[in-house]
Scaffold this motif. Structure first.
Motif, short mmCIF file in Angstrom:
data_model
loop_
_atom_site.label_atom_id
_atom_site.label_comp_id
_atom_site.label_asym_id
_atom_site.label_seq_id
_atom_site.Cartn_x
_atom_site.Cartn_y
_atom_site.Cartn_z
N GLN A 34 0.82 -1.21 0.00
CA GLN A 34 0.00 0.00 0.00
C GLN A 34 0.85 1.26 0.00
N ALA A 35 1.97 1.24 0.71
CA ALA A 35 2.86 2.41 0.77
C ALA A 35 3.48 2.68 -0.60
N GLY A 36 3.74 1.64 -1.35
CA GLY A 36 4.37 1.80 -2.65
C GLY A 36 5.88 1.86 -2.54
N VAL A 37 6.53 1.59 -3.63
CA VAL A 37 7.99 1.52 -3.65
C VAL A 37 8.63 2.82 -3.18
N ASP A 38 8.06 3.95 -3.58
CA ASP A 38 8.66 5.25 -3.24
C ASP A 38 8.52 5.62 -1.77
N LEU A 44 8.16 1.80 6.75
CA LEU A 44 8.84 0.89 7.68
C LEU A 44 9.51 1.63 8.83
N THR A 45 10.06 2.81 8.55
CA THR A 45 10.68 3.62 9.59
C THR A 45 9.64 4.11 10.59
N LYS A 46 8.51 4.61 10.08
CA LYS A 46 7.44 5.06 10.97
C LYS A 46 6.91 3.91 11.83
N LEU A 49 9.41 3.08 14.57
CA LEU A 49 9.39 4.05 15.66
C LEU A 49 8.16 3.88 16.55
N LEU A 50 7.02 3.61 15.95
CA LEU A 50 5.81 3.37 16.74
C LEU A 50 5.96 2.14 17.63
N LEU A 51 6.51 1.07 17.07
CA LEU A 51 6.70 -0.16 17.84
C LEU A 51 7.78 0.02 18.91
N SER A 64 17.28 -5.52 18.53
CA SER A 64 16.41 -6.00 17.45
C SER A 64 16.86 -5.47 16.10
N ILE A 65 17.33 -4.23 16.05
CA ILE A 65 17.85 -3.66 14.80
C ILE A 65 19.05 -4.48 14.34
N HIS A 66 19.96 -4.78 15.25
CA HIS A 66 21.13 -5.58 14.90
C HIS A 66 20.73 -6.98 14.43
#
Length: 72
Positions: A34-38, A44-46, A49-51, A64-66
């Motif tokens: 739904q977000a689209g390639v652009d 994913l960043t938003k 941050l919410l999670l 978790s990032i690592h």
């Protein structure tokens, strides 16, 4: 036991079942579509941050990032 070890141990009790993980995977895939390639990276960043805010533990989020970067 260190604060980080205690925090990780506490978080491990909140794991999802395989079925729930599959549902989350499907929802993530749909969100990316739904977000689209652009705007995929922004979405994913938003979401991350919410999670991270819900987790409330910067050390756990960093771990978790690592983990997510492994074997890409």
């Amino acid at each position: 036991m260190s604060q980080k070890a205690m925090s990780y141990k506490t978080m491990s009790h909140n794991t999802l079942s395989t079925s729930a993980l599959e549902q989350v995977y499907d929802q993530l895939a749909e969100g990316v579509t739904q977000a689209g390639v652009d705007k995929e990276a922004l979405f994913l960043t938003k979401l991350a941050l919410l999670l991270a805010n819900q987790v409330g533990d910067a050390d756990q989020v960093s771990e978790s990032i690592h983990e997510a970067l492994k074997n890409l």
